[in-house]
Design a protein around this motif. Structure first.
Motif, PDB file in Angstrom:
ATOM      1  N   UNK A   3      35.687  37.448  25.045  1.00  0.00           N
ATOM      2  CA  UNK A   3      36.995  37.819  25.596  1.00  0.00           C
ATOM      3  C   UNK A   3      36.850  38.868  26.684  1.00  0.00           C
ATOM      4  N   UNK A   4      35.926  38.614  27.585  1.00  0.00           N
ATOM      5  CA  UNK A   4      35.736  39.599  28.634  1.00  0.00           C
ATOM      6  C   UNK A   4      36.565  39.244  29.863  1.00  0.00           C
ATOM      7  N   UNK A   5      36.619  40.199  30.741  1.00  0.00           N
ATOM      8  CA  UNK A   5      37.541  40.143  31.858  1.00  0.00           C
ATOM      9  C   UNK A   5      36.762  39.895  33.145  1.00  0.00           C
ATOM     10  N   UNK A   6      37.140  38.855  33.869  1.00  0.00           N
ATOM     11  CA  UNK A   6      36.468  38.545  35.124  1.00  0.00           C
ATOM     12  C   UNK A   6      37.484  38.551  36.248  1.00  0.00           C
ATOM     13  N   UNK A   7      37.505  39.595  37.066  1.00  0.00           N
ATOM     14  CA  UNK A   7      38.492  39.662  38.145  1.00  0.00           C
ATOM     15  C   UNK A   7      38.375  38.472  39.097  1.00  0.00           C
ATOM     16  N   UNK A   8      37.131  38.008  39.277  1.00  0.00           N
ATOM     17  CA  UNK A   8      36.935  36.938  40.241  1.00  0.00           C
ATOM     18  C   UNK A   8      37.735  35.695  39.872  1.00  0.00           C
ATOM     19  N   UNK A   9      37.768  35.382  38.587  1.00  0.00           N
ATOM     20  CA  UNK A   9      38.475  34.176  38.152  1.00  0.00           C
ATOM     21  C   UNK A   9      39.968  34.332  38.372  1.00  0.00           C
ATOM     22  N   UNK A  10      40.480  35.478  37.966  1.00  0.00           N
ATOM     23  CA  UNK A  10      41.914  35.704  38.115  1.00  0.00           C
ATOM     24  C   UNK A  10      42.283  35.618  39.594  1.00  0.00           C
ATOM     25  N   UNK A  11      41.406  36.201  40.388  1.00  0.00           N
ATOM     26  CA  UNK A  11      41.631  36.182  41.827  1.00  0.00           C
ATOM     27  C   UNK A  11      41.647  34.754  42.353  1.00  0.00           C
ATOM     28  N   UNK A  12      40.697  33.958  41.883  1.00  0.00           N
ATOM     29  CA  UNK A  12      40.602  32.584  42.351  1.00  0.00           C
ATOM     30  C   UNK A  12      41.831  31.778  41.918  1.00  0.00           C
ATOM     31  N   UNK A  13      42.204  31.945  40.670  1.00  0.00           N
ATOM     32  CA  UNK A  13      43.349  31.172  40.162  1.00  0.00           C
ATOM     33  C   UNK A  13      44.626  31.586  40.886  1.00  0.00           C
ATOM     34  N   UNK A  14      44.674  32.881  41.193  1.00  0.00           N
ATOM     35  CA  UNK A  14      45.811  33.355  41.977  1.00  0.00           C
ATOM     36  C   UNK A  14      45.831  32.643  43.324  1.00  0.00           C
ATOM     37  N   UNK A  48      44.712  52.668  32.339  1.00  0.00           N
ATOM     38  CA  UNK A  48      44.440  51.511  31.471  1.00  0.00           C
ATOM     39  C   UNK A  48      43.514  50.510  32.140  1.00  0.00           C
ATOM     40  N   UNK A  49      43.570  50.503  33.468  1.00  0.00           N
ATOM     41  CA  UNK A  49      42.740  49.547  34.185  1.00  0.00           C
ATOM     42  C   UNK A  49      41.268  49.791  33.892  1.00  0.00           C
ATOM     43  N   UNK A  50      40.938  51.066  33.840  1.00  0.00           N
ATOM     44  CA  UNK A  50      39.525  51.372  33.580  1.00  0.00           C
ATOM     45  C   UNK A  50      39.164  50.993  32.147  1.00  0.00           C
ATOM     46  N   UNK A  51      40.156  51.142  31.289  1.00  0.00           N
ATOM     47  CA  UNK A  51      39.910  50.703  29.919  1.00  0.00           C
ATOM     48  C   UNK A  51      39.685  49.189  29.891  1.00  0.00           C
ATOM     49  N   UNK A  52      40.448  48.492  30.717  1.00  0.00           N
ATOM     50  CA  UNK A  52      40.262  47.038  30.781  1.00  0.00           C
ATOM     51  C   UNK A  52      38.886  46.693  31.314  1.00  0.00           C
ATOM     52  N   UNK A  53      38.401  47.546  32.201  1.00  0.00           N
ATOM     53  CA  UNK A  53      37.079  47.272  32.773  1.00  0.00           C
ATOM     54  C   UNK A  53      35.981  47.390  31.734  1.00  0.00           C
ATOM     55  N   UNK A  54      36.283  48.043  30.662  1.00  0.00           N
ATOM     56  CA  UNK A  54      35.268  48.156  29.613  1.00  0.00           C
ATOM     57  C   UNK A  54      34.892  46.805  29.043  1.00  0.00           C
ATOM     58  N   UNK A  55      35.747  45.831  29.281  1.00  0.00           N
ATOM     59  CA  UNK A  55      35.299  44.492  28.874  1.00  0.00           C
ATOM     60  C   UNK A  55      35.142  43.592  30.094  1.00  0.00           C
ATOM     61  N   UNK A  56      34.642  44.162  31.141  1.00  0.00           N
ATOM     62  CA  UNK A  56      34.299  43.371  32.324  1.00  0.00           C
ATOM     63  C   UNK A  56      33.078  42.516  32.011  1.00  0.00           C
ATOM     64  N   UNK A  57      32.966  41.396  32.731  1.00  0.00           N
ATOM     65  CA  UNK A  57      31.843  40.505  32.422  1.00  0.00           C
ATOM     66  C   UNK A  57      30.492  41.098  32.808  1.00  0.00           C
ATOM     67  N   UNK A  58      30.483  41.983  33.786  1.00  0.00           N
ATOM     68  CA  UNK A  58      29.198  42.561  34.190  1.00  0.00           C
ATOM     69  C   UNK A  58      28.917  43.770  33.304  1.00  0.00           C
TER      70      UNK A  58
END
Lengths: 885, 522
Positions: free
Chosen positions: A640-651, B440-450
């Protein structure tokens, strides 16, 4: 009172005696080392000693050893007395003799030749060797002689009485025989008896021998009577098969091992193993996150000493509960309609031929008739169960087994389904459909495979080079290729030969190359074929990867590195399909949820780079982007990790499918462009309201990866997939506080567009997403607060109590160092001791030599004196003679 | 202009001719009776320019060294027949002048390689001429062949073609202080007041970009620099660096430049030149204010560069410009991550916000906005932003409320209902309610894929360090770095999946095949 006194006296005397024993030491010989400081409770080893005694002991020992050696110094011969017990002063003559005899016997017992098993001392019984006795040739028991008194060959009682003791005045001397007569008679008598006895004995021997021979004659007849019938059958039956069976039976079997596991155990073990692996995976997924994050419960008495209560893992318990509850539920349901079950039972039983079951049936029916269905249903069930268990336990067992299995499978299903429920609420249906489809697909494939299996050769060599592999696989379709690879692996299994492991590792590389070469996007067929090849080869790649994980990861890393290098050359262009398929392979071979993984992490970074950098110009770019988005979704489903690139692309996808006049002033982030042709790629040309589409079961197709004109069908599908993906990502990220901020721009875009031209179902679908995204805004946000540091506890100045106090300060050091330190200490101690011993030896020898010297000198002096004396006497005698003359 | 050397068949003949030319040059130099060889060589000009240039270079460098063209200017009253010697010199000089024209012309025509060679030849001849003047020097001062430099510069600043490569070659002689000085001297006369051609502007800016005027402190060093381009052997007086003169020239040039109309591309280039070369030497930099203010309104790099200029004015020249932070604030848009100037922006904003006396609300707005941007930023930029935000939090202890709010619990629903009270759309940082929010954004970054980002984002959980983070190294990083670093991480045991797949589908959590139909047609 007297008794007590006695006891006391005896005790006193005993004590006295023991004290005397102790006191046998001369008090003047005892030397006491006085302590400077007396420490309570400390036991000193060297508080007193017996210097005289110990010195004498040492001297004696030296005399026995060193002195002997000294005496034999420079002598090449030596005389050793090896007689047993000769040197032992405690042994007397008898003991010595005994010991020597024992030694002799022992020597006799020792086998001279280990191969001669019979060379043992001959054991006898009553003068006969045991061997002779064991032959039972002449089993004459003592009983034979016991009935007649004279059996022993001795004279008659009466005769003895008369002849030996019958003299005297009182006796009748009518016989008047002379002594000589009497003796003659006696001799004759005894001779006669002896002869009689001899005769009887011979007779019995003859008789027994006769009996034996007769019995032997009879024996075959008796046994034949018993075996007659069977033997004929057996003889007829012995054929090749039986011989083979016997041979197999008596062949050497494998070494004994653990007992065979029952199916349940195997399943359980498997489950436990998987659970352990899963737990491991979750730990890796969290990376370092939870090592110091987990807010643990703390009691008020926590001393902050790092001691934590172990959390009892009651997962298994829970599982058990689950199982139980499921069982109960099943039982409950079965209770509710017992009649059903009984009917079933009837059906089942009627099929059987067993009489028992029929009886059972009757009973069951009776019960059914007599008991009230609804009230006593449970009772009935119980009774039925009992009876069943008593009467046909076989059936019961099989049934219970099957039910167990059912339970397990149920469990599994429930587990998986619950997970899926969590993950996708909506698309459950589609998944089921999908599964069904896949199942069908698999079945079909199986059939094809079966056919293919028959056509292909059975053994393959491991290809040494990629060209060889190409040659082997060239002319076959994906199914056949998979079978070939399967056979290559099986024929050259790594357990068969050591070199196979390396060869198969190479095979892994070649297969990847093969996949790489087939991932072409020239036309639809080649794309599909490429994917089919991957599809079929996956299991084998998995096996090979497990064979040598190190190799697999380095090979995959190299490939990704290479692809990345190619990508860096032209950063604005989407990489070809041969790059994309490897991302899929990575997700199959390596755990994608790890916080950091040497293969998956670079792949993820690579993918997000692609999404960030590459320009979207045509249909293929869009499909590839969506392909990568789907893959990233797959990579992150568990973590359940967050990938800005994907969100950006889907946007961007949503953006380019929105007519620009609606969203003036809203900017889009590169790689998408606000203006130009590429910003209108996905806007529908015509009104498609009437199109019937099920938005939840929509698919992108392999053909989308091949360049072609953009049509409305593709546009709708692309948007729908984007919307579906967004829904999934939204589910993943909704726990984050920043979730609304993440999806806000997309929501804005969706709000402004009314999707007039799209089919109704699609519009509804999008609206649902919009609603979901909107709900994120209403989430209660909590301020970030740094975790409160636990207050440092007050220092407690209590004495530090050591459990075992040994007065030594132990420096904390590593194990190896401690070991070395210990050895050094020991060496020092030993060295000291050895030096002391040597010094004392030298002193002993020196003393000996000086003694010898003194002794020699004295001797010499004495001799000189003697000679002088003699000479003086001679002189005096000479003088005397002279004077006499 | 058919270039013979380009034709495939001509290569051999060209070789021949170059050999022949060299031979002829040798003969010319050995004896005067081969003087006509020069005419032959010049006649070859159009066929093989390159070799001709080289030959001419060798000939005239030698001739100048020998002083063969040196002419005493004696004022003879009698008009006598010129001696054969004088006639030869005159003849030679005529050809020399003719050749200069040809060389200069070939800087415009022909291939780039020939152009470059022509420039080199011209520069060499100029240098040689400076060392050995053709005519006696009047005041025995320092002599620079000014009349040669000017046409060269004129060719460089051509309004017809982009001379970037030639200018970079010209840069080589700029290292000599005399050349630098005389180039500056020359420039004002070459800068027109009227609007010139675009390409001319581009060339000029390119040239100025290469001409680095030394700062006041370095002035002495320069004048002591004995390494001169044209160091006349017999001159007694040495070259003196005239800083004031050079500055004057620069100001003159710039005064003209400022009046020109500019395309965005040139505008950007101009700003770069202005900031890097010109600004420190301007006499009245405050005059630039209007220009910079106008530039500020432009988007993207122009605005950013103008902002840097304004910042210089504010810090060094006491300009007051209160809106500078609003301007900077508005520059942080998601688009910046795809511009080349993002590193400059981060560097600048770090500089701008380095003061600890800024209002907390302002800095909080910056921090929050940056954090918001991380939600769309590429990984390498996220790392920079994280360091930046960390530094902001360090400098302003009051901002701790962003990561450690004094009142725990949920957000009060006073402003705009639920959700983050921060207003991303608000242009004024002071009105953006950033202080009411949390990062909160930085908190969200804690589960960034990298993973490196995820661990970097954890800084908000720990006590802040006492020393600021070093941003400089992070600014240079690119996405490739991240990728390479991840590959470099050596791990002992490689983890594998533990569920054997039967097909392409994952046994658990398959998504690709859920959305894609890949192995079948329909």
């Amino acid at each position: 009172m007297v008794k007590i006194k006695k006891k006391l006296l005896s005790e006193i005397s005993q004590e006295k005696r023991s004290q005397e024993k102790k006191k046998s030491l001369n008090p003047f010989e005892v030397h006491i080392n006085r302590d400077k400081q007396n420490v309570l409770g400390r036991k000193s080893k060297a508080d007193k000693g017996l210097p005289g005694v110990s010195r004498a002991k040492a001297i004696k020992k030296r005399k026995d050893t060193l002195l002997q050696e000294y005496k034999l110094k420079h002598k090449s011969n030596l005389f050793l007395d090896r007689r047993i017990g000769e040197k032992n002063s405690f042994m007397n003559e008898e003991d010595k003799a005994l010991a020597r005899f024992t030694a002799e016997r022992m020597k006799a017992h020792k086998k001279k030749n280990i191969y001669n098993l019979n060379d043992e001392e001959v054991l006898t019984h009553r003068g006969q060797t045991l061997e002779e006795i064991e032959k039972f040739d002449d089993p004459k028991s003592d009983d034979e002689y016991s009935d007649d008194e004279n059996g022993s060959g001795k004279l008659n009682n009466k005769f003895v009485n008369e002849a030996h003791f019958g003299g005297g005045v009182l006796s009748k001397s009518e016989s008047g025989k002379s002594r000589k007569d009497l003796i003659d008679e006696l001799i004759a008598e005894s001779k006669k008896r002896k002869a009689e006895r001899q005769k009887i004995r011979e007779q019995t021997i003859d008789l027994t021998e006769k009996l034996d021979s007769e019995w032997r004659d009879l024996l075959p007849i008796v046994s034949a009577a018993n075996k007659n019938v069977e033997e004929t059958i057996v003889h007829a039956k012995t054929d090749d098969y039986d011989i083979a069976v016997r041979e197999l039976k008596f062949e050497a079997k494998g070494t004994p091992s653990d007992k065979l596991k029952s199916e349940e155990e195997i399943v359980k073990e498997e489950k436990e193993k998987l659970e352990a692996l899963e737990a491991d995976r979750v730990a890796r997924m969290k990376g370092l996150i939870n090592t110091n994050n987990g807010i643990k419960h703390k009691s008020a008495d926590d001393l902050d000493d790092g001691f934590t209560l172990e959390i009892i893992n009651d997962e298994i318990l829970v599982n058990d509960d689950k199982e139980n509850s499921i069982k109960n539920a099943q039982e409950g349901s079965s209770n509710e309609d017992t009649s059903d079950i009984i009917d079933k039972g009837n059906d089942n039983n009627s099929g059987d031929d067993d009489d028992d079951n029929d009886k059972d049936n009757l009973i069951l029916n009776n019960d059914e008739e007599t008991t009230d269905k609804q009230v006593n249903a449970t009772k009935v069930n119980g009774i039925i169960r009992k009876e069943k268990s008593v009467e046909n336990s076989n059936e019961e067992i099989s049934e219970s087994e099957s039910s167990n299995e059912d339970n397990l499978s149920d469990l599994k299903e429930i587990e998986s389904s619950s997970e899926e429920e969590n993950e996708l609420n909506k698309s459950n249906m589609t998944i089921n459909l999908k599964q069904q489809k896949i199942k069908n697909d698999l079945l079909k494939r199986k059939k094809i495979m079966e056919n293919a299996r028959k056509e292909l050769p059975y053994t393959f060599e491991v290809p040494e080079s990629f060209a060889e592999l190409q040659e082997i696989l060239q002319n076959y379709n994906a199914d056949c290729q998979s079978i070939i690879v399967d056979r290559i692996i099986k024929c050259n299994h790594w357990s068969l030969n050591n070199t196979n492991k390396e060869k198969l590792s190479n095979l892994f590389l070649f297969l990847l190359q093969h996949i790489n070469d087939h991932a072409m996007e020239d036309d639809i067929e080649s794309v599909i074929k490429g994917f089919q090849i991957i599809d079929r080869l996956c299991p084998f790649l998995y096996d090979l990867a497990h064979l040598n994980p190190q190799n697999a990861s380095s090979v995959t890393q190299e490939i990704i590195k290479e692809k990345h290098k190619d990508f860096e050359k032209n950063k604005r262009k989407y990489p070809d399909l041969d790059t994309l398929v490897f991302f899929k392979l990575v997700s199959l071979l390596f755990p994608t949820s790890d916080f950091r993984h040497p293969v998956t992490t670079p792949s993820l970074i690579f993918m997000s780079q692609i999404l960030f950098r590459c320009r979207i110009k045509n249909k293929v770019d869009i499909s590839k982007g969506l392909f990568i988005c789907t893959l990233i979704l797959e990579y992150t489903t568990l973590s359940k990790r967050f990938a800005p690139s994907v969100i950006n692309f889907l946007r961007g996808i949503v953006y380019i499918s929105t007519p620009k006049h609606l969203i003036q002033g809203i900017n889009i982030i590169p790689p998408f462009k606000t203006i130009g042709e590429s910003s209108n790629l996905l806007i529908l040309d015509e009104d498609q309201t009437n199109l019937d589409i099920d938005p939840s079961s929509i698919h992108m197709k392999a053909s989308d990866l091949v360049d072609g004109p953009l049509d409305d069908d593709f546009r709708i599908r692309a948007l729908l997939i984007a919307v579906n993906l967004l829904g999934e990502f939204k589910n993943h990220l909704e726990e984050l506080e920043a979730a609304y901020s993440i999806f806000e721009p997309i929501l804005k875009l969706l709000k402004l567009n009314s999707f007039n031209k799209y089919p109704l179902s699609v519009t509804k679908h999008i609206k649902r997403l919009r609603k979901n995204l909107k709900e994120l805004k209403n989430k209660k946000l909590e301020y970030i607060v740094v975790e409160k540091k636990k207050p440092k506890p007050l220092r407690l100045y209590e004495p530090r109590i050591e459990a075992v106090y040994d007065s030594k300060k132990h420096k904390p050091m590593s194990k190896e160092k401690a070991e070395r330190e210990k050895l050094l200490h020991k060496y020092k101690k030993e060295m000291k001791g050895a030096m002391r011993e040597i010094r004392r030896d030298r002193a002993f020898l020196a003393k000996l030599q000086i003694k010898q010297q003194i002794k020699n000198d004295e001797e010499r002096k004495r001799k000189v004196k003697e000679i002088f004396g003699e000479a003086a006497i001679q002189q005096s005698e000479l003088k005397k003679l002279k004077r006499k003359k | 202009m058919a270039d013979v050397t380009n034709l495939p068949g001509a290569s051999s003949s060209q070789k021949m001719s170059s050999k022949l030319l060299r031979q002829k040059a040798q003969e010319f130099l050995t004896s005067r009776k081969y003087a006509n060889n020069l005419v032959d060589i010049i006649s070859q000009w159009d066929e093989s320019t390159l070799s001709c240039l080289l030959t001419i270079e060798t000939i005239f460098v030698e001739v100048l060294k020998r002083g063969d063209m040196y002419l005493e200017r004696t004022i003879s009253l009698t008009i006598s027949e010129p001696s054969p010697e004088a006639r030869y010199i005159n003849w030679l000089r005529n050809y020399y002048e003719e050749l200069w024209e040809k060389i200069l012309a070939s800087m415009e025509k022909y291939r780039p390689a020939v152009q470059l060679q022509a420039l080199t030849t011209a520069l060499k001849l100029m240098a040689e001429e400076g060392k050995n003047p053709l005519e006696p020097i009047s005041n025995l001062g320092y002599y620079f062949p000014f009349h040669r430099l000017k046409p060269i510069l004129m060719k460089l600043l051509s309004p017809e073609k982009d001379n970037a490569s030639l200018i970079s070659r010209f840069q080589e002689i700029i290292e000599y202080p005399d050349a630098l000085y005389y180039t500056w001297k020359c420039l004002p006369s070459l800068t027109p007041k009227r609007q010139p051609h675009e390409i001319y502007i581009k060339n000029l800016l390119e040239l100025i970009h290469k001409l680095s005027l030394p700062k006041e402190i370095e002035e002495n060093e320069i004048s002591e620099n004995k390494n001169l381009l044209c160091k006349p052997e017999q001159a007694t007086k040495n070259f003196i660096w005239d800083q004031a003169g050079a500055r004057r020239a620069l100001n003159k040039v710039w005064a003209c430049v400022m009046h020109w109309e500019l395309t965005p591309q040139l505008h950007k280039q101009l700003l770069i030149v202005l900031l890097e070369r010109v600004m420190p030497h301007l006499e009245k930099p405050v005059l630039l204010t209007d220009f910079l203010m106008d530039s500020l309104d432009a988007d993207g790099p122009i605005g950013l560069l103008a902002l840097q200029g304004v910042f210089l004015l504010v810090t060094k020249h006491n300009l007051e410009y209160p809106n500078i932070f609003t301007k900077l604030y508005s520059m942080f848009e998601p688009e910046i991550f795809h511009t080349k100037y993002k590193a400059r922006l981060f560097y600048l904003s770090d500089l701008f916000l380095s003061s600890t006396h800024l209002p907390e609300a302002l800095v909080a707005a910056f921090a929050k906005r940056l954090a918001r941007l991380t939600l769309v930023a590429p990984p390498e930029d996220i790392l920079i932003i994280l360091l930046f935000v960390g530094n902001l939090l360090l400098r302003h202890p009051g901002l701790k409320r962003l990561i450690d709010h004094p009142q725990e619990g949920e957000i009060l629903e006073e402003n705009n209902g639920a959700g983050d009270p921060f207003l991303m759309e608000e242009r004024d940082p002071l009105l953006s309610n950033a202080l009411l929010s949390s990062l909160w954004e930085i908190k969200a970054l804690q589960c960034h894929i990298v993973p490196s980002i995820a661990s970097a984002a954890r800084f908000i959980r720990e006590p802040l360090p006492s020393v600021e983070y070093d941003m400089a190294s992070a600014l240079e990083r690119t996405g490739g770095h991240l990728f390479d670093n991840e590959l470099k991480n050596k791990v002992k045991d490689i983890m594998l999946t533990f569920e054997r797949p039967n097909s392409m589908a994952l046994p658990k959590g398959e998504r690709l095949l859920q959305y894609w139909q890949l192995t079948t047609m329909h």
